[in-house]
Design a protein around this motif. Structure first.
Motif, short mmCIF file in Angstrom:
data_model
loop_
_atom_site.label_atom_id
_atom_site.label_comp_id
_atom_site.label_asym_id
_atom_site.label_seq_id
_atom_site.Cartn_x
_atom_site.Cartn_y
_atom_site.Cartn_z
N PRO A 96 0.81 -1.22 0.00
CA PRO A 96 0.00 0.00 0.00
C PRO A 96 0.84 1.27 0.00
CG PRO A 96 -0.68 -1.45 1.80
CD PRO A 96 0.53 -2.04 1.17
N CYS B 191 -3.58 7.62 -1.82
CA CYS B 191 -2.91 8.79 -1.24
C CYS B 191 -1.43 8.84 -1.65
CB CYS B 191 -3.01 8.78 0.28
SG CYS B 191 -4.66 9.10 0.91
N TRP C 144 -12.88 -4.90 3.88
CA TRP C 144 -12.56 -3.69 4.64
C TRP C 144 -11.07 -3.43 4.73
CZ3 TRP C 144 -16.16 -0.46 4.53
CH2 TRP C 144 -17.48 -0.87 4.55
N GLY C 145 -10.29 -4.46 4.96
CA GLY C 145 -8.84 -4.28 5.00
C GLY C 145 -8.30 -3.84 3.66
N TRP C 146 -8.84 -4.44 2.61
CA TRP C 146 -8.40 -4.06 1.27
C TRP C 146 -8.80 -2.63 0.95
CZ3 TRP C 146 -11.70 -2.36 -2.39
CH2 TRP C 146 -11.10 -2.05 -3.61
N LEU C 147 -10.00 -2.22 1.37
CA LEU C 147 -10.48 -0.87 1.06
C LEU C 147 -9.62 0.18 1.75
CD1 LEU C 147 -12.74 0.45 -0.55
CD2 LEU C 147 -14.13 0.44 1.50
N ILE C 148 -9.21 -0.08 2.97
CA ILE C 148 -8.33 0.85 3.68
C ILE C 148 -6.97 0.91 3.00
CG2 ILE C 148 -7.10 1.21 5.87
CD1 ILE C 148 -9.64 0.04 7.24
N ASP C 149 -6.43 -0.25 2.61
CA ASP C 149 -5.15 -0.27 1.87
C ASP C 149 -5.27 0.47 0.54
OD1 ASP C 149 -3.92 -1.68 3.87
OD2 ASP C 149 -3.99 -3.61 2.83
N ASN C 150 -6.41 0.33 -0.12
CA ASN C 150 -6.62 1.03 -1.39
C ASN C 150 -6.64 2.53 -1.18
OD1 ASN C 150 -7.12 1.22 -4.19
ND2 ASN C 150 -9.32 1.31 -3.82
N PHE C 151 -7.25 2.98 -0.10
CA PHE C 151 -7.28 4.41 0.21
C PHE C 151 -5.86 4.95 0.41
CE2 PHE C 151 -7.14 7.75 3.44
CZ PHE C 151 -7.91 8.72 2.83
N TRP C 152 -5.05 4.24 1.20
CA TRP C 152 -3.67 4.71 1.44
C TRP C 152 -2.83 4.62 0.18
CZ3 TRP C 152 -3.22 7.91 4.98
CH2 TRP C 152 -3.91 7.79 6.17
#
Length: 180
Positions: free
Chosen positions: A28, A141, A130-138
């Motif tokens: 990420p 960024c 959910w874990g993947w979605l947070i990693d995708n957000f970072w």
């Protein structure tokens, strides 16, 4: 032709560098230099058809290097290039903040599309959303932070290959029924 092969080699070198960087930086937090190059090319490339061919070749190279479904990266990079090419003609993305926001959104949508297509073909696990979605957000960024540097590199290569400084595609604006 020289421009085409220069960016093909630059794209391959960036993907190899990204692969080496991923050995020390977790995924990420490692920028997707190939996708950033695709967006930078879309904002600078003069003709859509040759740009699509170049991006397809870079996408297949990314498929081979990443071990993903063959054609997945190529198709998604073609779609990202087309969307960024059209957006670059319609919006002024030359400033830092518009570019950062645009690259964030392209990267986030790109990540969602990769996840959904992998899920469709059975390569992803549905319970990791959910874990993947947070990693995708970072990841979006991080890509947004590196976007101005990659666009600057892309502009320098354009200038070096063309031997001139002003090779940017013009932004067409409508005024009183005519174009400016």
């Amino acid at each position: 032709m020289r421009l085409f092969f220069s960016f093909l080699m630059l794209g391959l070198l960036l993907m190899i560098f990204q692969s080496a960087l991923a050995q020390w930086v977790s995924p990420p937090w490692c920028p997707d230099l190939g996708l950033l190059l695709v967006v930078a090319l879309a904002l600078r490339w003069p003709v859509l058809t040759t740009g699509l061919f170049l991006v397809a070749m870079l996408g297949f190279a990314a498929d081979i290097l990443s071990g993903s479904l063959l054609g997945q990266q190529a198709l998604l990079r073609i779609l990202a290039f087309t969307g960024a090419f059209v957006a670059g003609q319609k919006f002024n993305l030359k400033g830092t903040w518009p570019l950062v926001i645009f690259v964030f959104s392209v990267t986030f949508i790109y990540g969602v599309t990769i996840y959904l297509s992998s899920l469709f073909f059975g390569a992803a696990v549905a319970g990791q959303v959910w874990g993947w979605l947070i990693d995708n957000f970072w990841h979006a960024c991080i890509n947004a932070l590196f976007a101005p540097a990659v666009l600057s590199l892309c502009s320098r290569v354009f200038s070096w290959v063309n031997g001139q400084l002003g090779t940017e595609r013009s932004l067409h604006m409508q005024a009183d029924g005519g174009s400016i």
